[in-house]
Design an enzyme around this catalytic site. Structure first.
Site, PDB file in Angstrom:
ATOM      1  CB  CYS A  42      19.849 -31.593   6.540  1.00 42.46           C
ATOM      2  SG  CYS A  42      20.592 -30.094   5.862  1.00 42.46           S
ATOM      3  N   PRO A 275      37.180 -10.059  -8.126  1.00 47.09           N
ATOM      4  CG  PRO A 275      37.233  -8.354  -9.712  1.00 47.09           C
ATOM      5  CD  PRO A 275      37.928  -8.866  -8.504  1.00 47.09           C
ATOM      6  N   GLY A 281      27.719 -20.096   0.682  1.00 50.26           N
ATOM      7  CA  GLY A 281      27.464 -21.084   1.735  1.00 50.26           C
ATOM      8  C   GLY A 281      27.937 -20.674   3.110  1.00 50.26           C
TER       9      GLY A 281
HETATM   10  P1  FAD Z   1      29.272 -27.940   3.097  1.00 55.19           P
HETATM   11  O1  FAD Z   1      27.980 -28.580   2.759  1.00 55.19           O
HETATM   12  O2  FAD Z   1      29.843 -28.199   4.437  1.00 55.19           O
HETATM   13  O3  FAD Z   1      30.320 -28.363   1.981  1.00 55.19           O
HETATM   14  C1  FAD Z   1      31.622 -27.891   1.980  1.00 55.19           C
HETATM   15  C2  FAD Z   1      32.535 -28.953   1.410  1.00 55.19           C
HETATM   16  O4  FAD Z   1      33.749 -28.341   1.016  1.00 55.19           O
HETATM   17  C3  FAD Z   1      32.930 -30.003   2.444  1.00 55.19           C
HETATM   18  O5  FAD Z   1      32.512 -31.289   2.032  1.00 55.19           O
HETATM   19  C4  FAD Z   1      34.436 -29.901   2.538  1.00 55.19           C
HETATM   20  O6  FAD Z   1      35.069 -31.164   2.649  1.00 55.19           O
HETATM   21  C5  FAD Z   1      34.802 -29.235   1.228  1.00 55.19           C
HETATM   22  N1  FAD Z   1      36.043 -28.471   1.310  1.00 55.19           N
HETATM   23  C6  FAD Z   1      36.355 -27.511   2.235  1.00 55.19           C
HETATM   24  N2  FAD Z   1      37.583 -26.993   1.953  1.00 55.19           N
HETATM   25  C7  FAD Z   1      38.028 -27.627   0.847  1.00 55.19           C
HETATM   26  C8  FAD Z   1      39.225 -27.507   0.091  1.00 55.19           C
HETATM   27  N3  FAD Z   1      40.155 -26.637   0.415  1.00 55.19           N
HETATM   28  N4  FAD Z   1      39.379 -28.323  -0.971  1.00 55.19           N
HETATM   29  C9  FAD Z   1      38.413 -29.204  -1.330  1.00 55.19           C
HETATM   30  N5  FAD Z   1      37.259 -29.350  -0.649  1.00 55.19           N
HETATM   31  C10 FAD Z   1      37.070 -28.560   0.428  1.00 55.19           C
HETATM   32  N6  FAD Z   1      20.824 -26.754   7.396  1.00 55.19           N
HETATM   33  C11 FAD Z   1      19.512 -26.566   7.238  1.00 55.19           C
HETATM   34  O7  FAD Z   1      19.114 -25.574   6.609  1.00 55.19           O
HETATM   35  N7  FAD Z   1      18.595 -27.445   7.759  1.00 55.19           N
HETATM   36  C12 FAD Z   1      18.981 -28.554   8.439  1.00 55.19           C
HETATM   37  O8  FAD Z   1      18.148 -29.351   8.881  1.00 55.19           O
HETATM   38  C13 FAD Z   1      20.359 -28.768   8.645  1.00 55.19           C
HETATM   39  N8  FAD Z   1      20.779 -29.836   9.344  1.00 55.19           N
HETATM   40  C14 FAD Z   1      22.125 -30.058   9.479  1.00 55.19           C
HETATM   41  C15 FAD Z   1      22.553 -31.191  10.170  1.00 55.19           C
HETATM   42  C16 FAD Z   1      23.898 -31.445  10.306  1.00 55.19           C
HETATM   43  C17 FAD Z   1      24.355 -32.635  11.058  1.00 55.19           C
HETATM   44  C18 FAD Z   1      24.850 -30.567   9.699  1.00 55.19           C
HETATM   45  C19 FAD Z   1      26.319 -30.837   9.819  1.00 55.19           C
HETATM   46  C20 FAD Z   1      24.439 -29.434   9.020  1.00 55.19           C
HETATM   47  C21 FAD Z   1      23.070 -29.177   8.898  1.00 55.19           C
HETATM   48  N9  FAD Z   1      22.604 -28.041   8.225  1.00 55.19           N
HETATM   49  C22 FAD Z   1      21.269 -27.828   8.076  1.00 55.19           C
HETATM   50  C23 FAD Z   1      23.545 -27.054   7.666  1.00 55.19           C
HETATM   51  C24 FAD Z   1      23.802 -27.297   6.194  1.00 55.19           C
HETATM   52  O9  FAD Z   1      24.171 -28.619   5.994  1.00 55.19           O
HETATM   53  C25 FAD Z   1      24.895 -26.355   5.731  1.00 55.19           C
HETATM   54  O10 FAD Z   1      24.450 -25.049   5.906  1.00 55.19           O
HETATM   55  C26 FAD Z   1      25.259 -26.560   4.275  1.00 55.19           C
HETATM   56  O11 FAD Z   1      25.697 -27.866   4.035  1.00 55.19           O
HETATM   57  C27 FAD Z   1      26.370 -25.583   3.870  1.00 55.19           C
HETATM   58  O12 FAD Z   1      26.758 -25.827   2.566  1.00 55.19           O
HETATM   59  P2  FAD Z   1      28.226 -25.473   2.069  1.00 55.19           P
HETATM   60  O13 FAD Z   1      28.280 -25.891   0.645  1.00 55.19           O
HETATM   61  O14 FAD Z   1      28.547 -24.080   2.408  1.00 55.19           O
HETATM   62  O15 FAD Z   1      29.192 -26.362   2.947  1.00 55.19           O
END
Ligand code: FAD
Length: 550
Positions: A42, A275, A281
């Site tokens: 973010c 399960p 996320g």
């Molecule tokens: P992510 O944080 O994307 O993490 C997933 C990780 O899994 C990645 O690093 C990826 O490399 C890894 N991965 C994927 N597949 C594999 C695999 N097969 N093997 C190993 N590793 C793997 N949300 C807000 O609420 N407020 C904000 O202000 C906001 N601003 C944002 C600004 C930007 C520029 C971005 C990009 C996003 C923003 N978001 C914001 C959204 C927020 O960052 C996401 O909703 C959040 O990070 C999701 O979390 P996650 O763990 O699901 O995925």
């Protein structure tokens, strides 16, 4: 218990830390294909803009710290390629060496996130075109921006797109936004995004609506972008911010159930169709907290909370995830837009009956220096007053009101509760009647029938002879400055003495600037035997709905 976590950022890191806090015995391995874990997605745009000065501020914690403090086995540059559910093992590829190996598991938490969408058009992979998800992306963009680009185009006027616009403008770069739809910030209702559009224009940001990218070509040092309308724009760099798609390949290959929009399906315990495998996320589809349909909401808060819940459940707990209500906020060049729950357009699409009110208060007492205006919109059930959604746009204090309304939605409060809500007040912070109370007063009065209301849209779309007799109860000066077509001016202070000028048959609709004098006028008219209504939110709401710039 051997717990494997795929993905090491918001949902994954949160799950890993929680799992360790719950169990000192569990073996916890977190796999992340990138070089860093737990970075601040973010914050990325603000590093490009220079508000966040150093890159290390974006790294919330390091693999080493996670190892030391949480005794986690953190494996970066490690791609989880597949899951064998029969043997209960995963295949991992070390990206630096190419070596693959298998790792057994008792439970898995999938937190792979969502990848930026890229339009499938010729030239999309040319140098100078960027998406933004991680530190590698930010390094590339920052390097290019630091090299002295003079112009940028942001494709997509959503949350991340507009954050990028703000930061490019801060860097002195001439920035344009090109949006496929007719409005910015798609999840909000259009009129609530107009002040953001106006702010962009005030900062010299040109916005093109209803434009679909068709192709990109290199033209010397510049990129030439062509759009479906024939529009052609030249730019030094282009940032694509047109949305994200769940990283679901691992789940699909493992034959886990995936929804029609690509999100991994989970139950209320965040278990996938297997399960022993949980998912959290941006990669999952969630239940909408307010209306119960399945949706996808890529936000950091839900990802973090889901990570905590999944960790607890993987270790034997039975916590339920309540669903996501889409509470979101964005700051754009000094203006804030925020929302929670359903929008008007969502309610219309779901065919859910609703009423809505607008108020245009200041964030704190008007007499105290620095008061900033805001517009709040509240949507609620027409019978019970249950709050269904809210949006806000303005300066300081929008965040606080939308957060209060988010909690109100979670607690299933009604507009009558908003009337009674006791909130902190001193002149520099709020008003004795807080904007949230004001929403409650207007909406409750409406439901009690104290002041019948017509929405601006109803007035504008009504045709003679059904169109109400329209009176503008503001001062002659305000009237001269602009009014709803067809209105006559009858200032509220003269209304009692000029009632004989008004028609006794048919409906009279009164309005003022924001709704307050219109409310008083409506009360005077009703008690004088007229069939009267107030136009909700007054002339300011009319302008929001009917003028590009107001
Ligand atoms: P992510 O944080 O994307 O993490 C997933 C990780 O899994 C990645 O690093 C990826 O490399 C890894 N991965 C994927 N597949 C594999 C695999 N097969 N093997 C190993 N590793 C793997 N949300 C807000 O609420 N407020 C904000 O202000 C906001 N601003 C944002 C600004 C930007 C520029 C971005 C990009 C996003 C923003 N978001 C914001 C959204 C927020 O960052 C996401 O909703 C959040 O990070 C999701 O979390 P996650 O763990 O699901 O995925």
């Amino acid at each position: 218990m051997k717990l494997l976590i795929v993905g090491g950022v918001a949902g994954g890191a949160s799950a890993a830390a929680r799992a360790r806090r719950l169990s000192e015995e569990a073996e916890i391995i977190m796999f992340e294909r990138g070089p860093e874990v737990s970075f601040a997605n973010c914050g990325l745009p603000y590093y490009i803009g220079g508000e966040i000065k150093t890159r290390d501020k974006l790294v919330v914690t390091t693999p080493e710290r996670l190892r030391t403090r949480f005794y986690l086995d953190v494996r970066t540059r490690s791609l989880v390629e597949s899951i064998d559910r029969t043997s209960k093992s995963i295949r991992v590829r070390e990206l630096d060496t190419g070596r693959t190996y298998d790792e057994s598991y008792d439970k898995i938490i999938l937190a792979p996130g969502a990848a930026p969408l890229k339009p499938d058009v010729p030239g999309i992979d040319l140098p100078g075109i960027f998406t933004l998800r991680n530190l590698q992306d930010v390094d590339l963009i920052k390097q290019r921006v630091d090299s002295g680009v003079t112009s940028a185009i942001v494709i997509g006027g959503g949350f991340i797109g507009l954050e990028m616009v703000e930061n490019l403008v801060r860097r002195g770069i001439r920035t344009r936004v090109v949006e496929r739809n007719e409005q910015l910030l798609g999840p909000l209702d259009r009129e609530m995004t107009r002040p953001i559009y106006q702010t962009l224009m005030e900062h010299g940001v040109q916005v093109e609506f209803s434009q679909t990218l068709q192709s990109i070509e290199q033209s010397g040092e510049m990129l030439s972008l062509r759009f479906s309308s024939g529009l052609q724009l030249e730019t030094s760099i282009a940032i694509i911010g047109v949305g994200v798609k769940p990283e679901n390949q691992l789940a699909i290959d493992a034959k886990l159930k995936v929804g029609s929009r690509g999100g991994i399906c989970v139950n209320e315990f965040l278990q996938t169709s297997d399960p022993d495998i949980y998912a959290v996320g941006d990669a999952i589809e969630v239940k909408d907290f307010v209306f119960g349909h399945l949706t996808q909401v890529p936000l950091a808060g839900p990802a973090n909370r889901q990570g905590r819940i999944a960790a607890g459940n993987a270790l034997g707990g039975t916590s339920r995830y309540r669903g996501t209500q889409g509470t979101a906020i964005v700051g754009v060049l000094g203006r804030t837009a925020a929302m929670t729950g359903g929008s008007e357009k969502l309610l219309r699409r779901l065919q859910i009956p609703f009423r809505m009110v607008y108020v245009h208060p200041t964030n704190h007492a008007g007499y105290y220096p620095g008061a900033e205006p805001m517009t709040l919109k509240l949507l609620f059930d027409p019978k019970t007053g249950l709050i269904l959604g809210a949006q806000g746009v303005g300066g300081d204090g929008v965040d606080k009101r939308i957060d209060i309304l988010a909690v109100a939605i979670q607690s299933k409060l009604t507009v009558f509760d908003l009337e009674e809500m006791e909130l902190c007040y001193a002149p520099q912070y709020g008003s004795a009647k807080d904007p949230v109370n004001m929403l409650g007063f207007v909406a409750s009065g409406l439901l009690r029938g104290e002041h019948p209301q017509m929405d601006v849209e109803e007035i504008v779309s009504s045709k003679t002879p059904d169109r109400p007799y329209l009176i503008d109860v503001r001062t002659p000066q305000e009237f001269l400055f602009g009014h709803i077509p067809g209105a006559i001016n009858l200032p509220v202070d003269e209304l009692r003495s000029r009632l004989n000028e008004l028609p006794r048959h048919g409906k009279i609709a009164a309005y003022c600037q924001v709704g307050q004098r219109g409310y008083l006028a409506t009360r005077i008219l009703l008690q004088s035997g007229f069939d009267a209504v107030n136009i909700g939110g007054g002339y300011k709401t009319y302008l929001l709905c009917h003028r590009e710039v107001y």
